[in-house]
Scaffold this active site. Structure first.
Site, short mmCIF file in Angstrom:
data_model
loop_
_atom_site.label_atom_id
_atom_site.label_comp_id
_atom_site.label_asym_id
_atom_site.label_seq_id
_atom_site.Cartn_x
_atom_site.Cartn_y
_atom_site.Cartn_z
N GLN A 93 4.38 -8.89 -11.23
CA GLN A 93 3.92 -9.97 -11.95
C GLN A 93 2.78 -10.72 -11.01
O GLN A 93 1.70 -11.17 -11.63
CB GLN A 93 4.83 -10.86 -12.49
CG GLN A 93 5.80 -10.21 -13.41
CD GLN A 93 7.00 -11.26 -13.81
OE1 GLN A 93 6.63 -12.43 -13.80
NE2 GLN A 93 7.88 -10.65 -14.26
N GLU A 100 -7.34 24.86 4.84
CA GLU A 100 -6.43 24.10 3.66
C GLU A 100 -7.44 23.27 2.98
O GLU A 100 -7.03 22.66 2.01
CB GLU A 100 -5.56 23.16 4.87
CG GLU A 100 -6.27 22.29 5.72
CD GLU A 100 -6.65 22.88 7.21
OE1 GLU A 100 -6.63 24.17 7.17
OE2 GLU A 100 -6.84 22.03 7.91
N SER A 131 0.73 -1.29 0.01
CA SER A 131 0.08 0.13 -0.29
C SER A 131 1.07 1.23 -0.18
O SER A 131 2.11 1.12 0.16
CB SER A 131 -0.90 0.17 1.22
OG SER A 131 -0.24 -0.15 2.37
N ARG A 133 -15.58 20.28 18.07
CA ARG A 133 -16.80 20.10 19.21
C ARG A 133 -16.99 21.12 19.86
O ARG A 133 -17.78 21.46 20.89
CB ARG A 133 -16.34 19.00 19.87
CG ARG A 133 -17.11 17.50 19.54
CD ARG A 133 -16.87 16.22 20.62
NE ARG A 133 -16.43 15.34 19.55
CZ ARG A 133 -17.27 14.53 18.75
NH1 ARG A 133 -18.31 14.81 18.85
NH2 ARG A 133 -16.79 13.39 18.36
N HIS A 168 -11.12 25.15 9.00
CA HIS A 168 -9.67 24.80 8.10
C HIS A 168 -9.78 25.21 6.80
O HIS A 168 -10.32 24.64 5.87
CB HIS A 168 -9.94 23.19 8.10
CG HIS A 168 -9.85 22.45 9.55
ND1 HIS A 168 -8.84 21.89 10.06
CD2 HIS A 168 -11.00 22.56 10.27
CE1 HIS A 168 -8.91 21.34 11.28
NE2 HIS A 168 -10.39 21.79 11.20
N CYS A 193 -8.06 25.75 13.89
CA CYS A 193 -9.14 25.07 14.69
C CYS A 193 -8.33 25.04 16.24
O CYS A 193 -8.80 25.88 16.87
CB CYS A 193 -9.16 23.67 14.04
SG CYS A 193 -11.02 22.94 14.84
N GLY A 222 -3.76 7.02 -5.05
CA GLY A 222 -4.30 8.06 -4.95
C GLY A 222 -3.81 9.36 -6.05
O GLY A 222 -4.61 9.88 -6.89
N1 GLN Z 1 -10.28 19.59 19.67
C1 GLN Z 1 -11.04 20.93 19.22
C2 GLN Z 1 -12.45 20.84 18.92
O1 GLN Z 1 -12.83 19.59 19.01
C3 GLN Z 1 -10.30 21.15 17.74
C4 GLN Z 1 -10.72 20.39 16.72
C5 GLN Z 1 -9.55 20.70 15.60
O2 GLN Z 1 -8.54 21.06 15.68
N2 GLN Z 1 -10.22 20.02 14.49
O3 GLN Z 1 -13.19 21.61 18.83
#
Ligand code: GLN
Length: 541
Positions: free
Chosen positions: A193, A513, A13, A466, A511, A385, A18
């Site tokens: 092969q 990114e 793998s 969260r 995020h 985040c 990808g």
């Molecule tokens: N641990 C944090 C939350 O749950 C940040 C989560 C993260 O960085 N994706 O809110």
């Protein structure tokens, strides 16, 4: 008529399936065809959301809130399309659906079996993506290696698809490693092969074989692969090591792979999309011929596995290419600063400090030391985040004097829970797919740095968290100079923070990114890279 291309992998793998899948899609786009891509993950998890990024790599988040395999990130970046959670199919999902149907009584009287019920569900999912996307070509990559027990139902399903869709509408590509022996520098095709034999045993004869090797395969190796793989020499290609993976579609196309696929599938290119090829080439050129370079310290928790931060890494490349800057990232384990606090001064050497996403208490003290260092020494800072949340905690403690302020994720009994569980999270017991996920609308405050970077007062960015800024602390934080320049439309959820009196101090709950693409960098990453460069040039280095 939809065309289906299936990509399997052999020998081991992580062989780059990808990237080959994404590159095939790109070559088809160069010829004016629309494509979509599906990743099959034969594990029993329903999605990647509950897996440890330190072992499995980053969890990629789609617009619709899917927590998916990181290959979807490659598809999105290469193909510049937005995928759905339905583009990632797992054993868990397939069985869950079939078992639910069985309990409902849909198969009443029948014995429910892997063939045809599980395989039917797999085919249904692939065709559903084909239909919803409306793409000319659907690429399906089978995770794992041919011969894995858990992959068998998926290979059986794609075998059946040839019978149902027709030879001219289906194509099997097998990607396998061809190692080069150190001692003799010989290319060894035997493992390949064997993996082709294994595939045939399952009933699939590949139409194309891609040898994955360090160097371009020799003619001798190519002939052997063709002979033992029972395919013409023209159907053997080589994905060899290149300076950047964004070159892979170009090197495969030069070998004739794009044309061969079109010929084999009867796809007649309306016209070559020269604009698309030129765009890709100019991105690769920009990436490879940067005038400047900057050094960024990534202070994180999963630094031992680069794949844990793959989208962030790529976002830095996209941002760097857009300002002719090579971004050199040093991965620093946050705990290092906790063990040896004097090491924090090492950060002086960097043009910018970056604190990525994360979960749980480990390393958070070290990350906050890095954030404080950035803030007090006016070093460009970007937080994503958890990086955003920890910047709030650091500011609450050290700038607002809220002693022992914390996130309740780290200390449940903190006197100042500046970061707290989102109210709706209290009701959830399940860990799978229960975070706040996917793209949400954000209102950007006019006249702020965020507004300058995004050039809009309304943006959509992807989330996975969260916890959030506790609304009760917003006033005191803002009184001390921190600005929440991005919020949810109802105003109660903080999305972006900035410190206007600093050169560049910016963090987001979302995020950026995940939406960064070649030629279309994420504004927050772009702003950060530009700030790092400006500071470096101003310092006269
Ligand atoms: N641990 C944090 C939350 O749950 C940040 C989560 C993260 O960085 N994706 O809110």
């Amino acid at each position: 008529m939809v065309k289906y291309i299936f990509v399997t992998g052999g020998v081991l793998s992580s062989v780059g399936k990808g990237i080959v899948t994404s590159s095939v899609g790109k070559m088809l786009q160069f010829r004016g065809f629309s494509v979509t891509a599906i990743k099959i993950d034969p594990y029993v998890n329903v999605d990647a959301g509950t897996m440890n990024p330190y072992i499995h790599g980053e969890i990629f988040v789609t617009d619709d809130g899917g927590e998916t395999d990181l290959d979807l990130g490659w598809y999105e970046r290469f193909l510049d399309i937005n995928l759905s959670k339905e583009n990632n199919v797992t054993t868990g999902q397939v069985y869950q659906t079939v078992i639910e149907k069985e309990r409902r009584g849909d198969f009443l009287g029948k014995c429910v079996q892997i063939i045809p019920h599980i395989t039917d569900e797999i085919k249904r999912r692939i065709r559903m993506v084909a239909k919803k996307s409306g793409a000319n070509v659907v690429l399906t990559e089978c995770g794992g290696t041919v011969g894995d027990i858990e992959g068998l139902p998926f290979l059986e399903a794609i075998r059946q698809m040839r019978l149902e869709e027709g030879y001219e509408n289906t194509l099997y590509i097998h990607v396998a490693l061809v190692p080069i022996l150190d001692v003799t520098s010989e290319m060894k095709t035997k493992p390949l092969q064997h993996s082709v034999n294994e595939l045939r045993r399952i009933g699939i004869q590949p139409d194309i074989i891609v040898s994955r090797s360090a160097k371009m395969i020799t003619n001798e190796a190519l002939e052997k692969i063709a002979l033992f793989g029972t395919i013409p020499k023209e159907a053997v290609f080589c994905s060899y090591n290149v300076s950047t993976i964004y070159k892979v579609p170009l090197i495969l196309d030069e070998q004739g792979m794009g044309d061969y696929i079109c010929k084999r599938l009867g796809l007649i290119p309306k016209q070559i999309n020269v604009g698309e090829i030129e765009k890709w080439r100019s991105f690769v050129n920009a990436l490879e011929n940067c005038k400047y370079d900057i050094r960024v310290a990534l202070v994180g928790k999963y630094t031992g596995l680069i794949d844990s931060y793959v989208s962030m890494n790529e976002a830095f490349k996209h941002a760097g290419a857009a300002c002719s800057t090579k971004v050199i990232i040093d991965f620093i384990e946050a705990e290092r600063f906790e063990k040896s606090p004097e090491k924090i001064n090492d950060l002086k050497e960097y043009d910018g400090i970056f604190v990525p996403y994360g979960f749980g208490p480990r390393g958070t003290a070290g990350k906050m030391m890095a954030i404080q260092y950035a803030r007090e020494n006016n070093i460009p800072f970007l937080g994503i985040c958890y990086g955003f949340q920890l910047a709030v905690v650091e500011f609450a403690r050290n700038a607002c004097g809220l002693e022992n302020a914390n996130s309740t994720e780290i200390d449940e009994n903190t006197p100042h829970p500046v970061i707290d569980l989102m109210p709706e999270q209290h009701q959830t017991m399940y860990k799978g797919a229960t975070m706040r996920l996917g793209a949400h609308k954000i209102i950007v405050k006019e006249g702020t740095l965020a507004h300058k970077l995004y050039g809009s007062t309304e943006i959509y960015e992807r989330h996975r968290h969260r916890y959030e800024v506790n609304p009760e602390y917003v006033e005191i934080l803002e009184k001390h100079g921190l600005i929440f320049s991005g919020r949810s439309p109802d105003g109660r959820r903080m999305e972006i923070l900035e410190l206007p009196d600093k050169f560049f101090f910016f963090a987001s709950q979302f995020h950026g990114e995940f939406k960064s693409r070649p030629g279309k960098p994420s504004p927050e990453y772009y702003g950060f890279v530009k700030a790092c460069l400006e500071r470096k040039l101003n310092r006269g280095e």
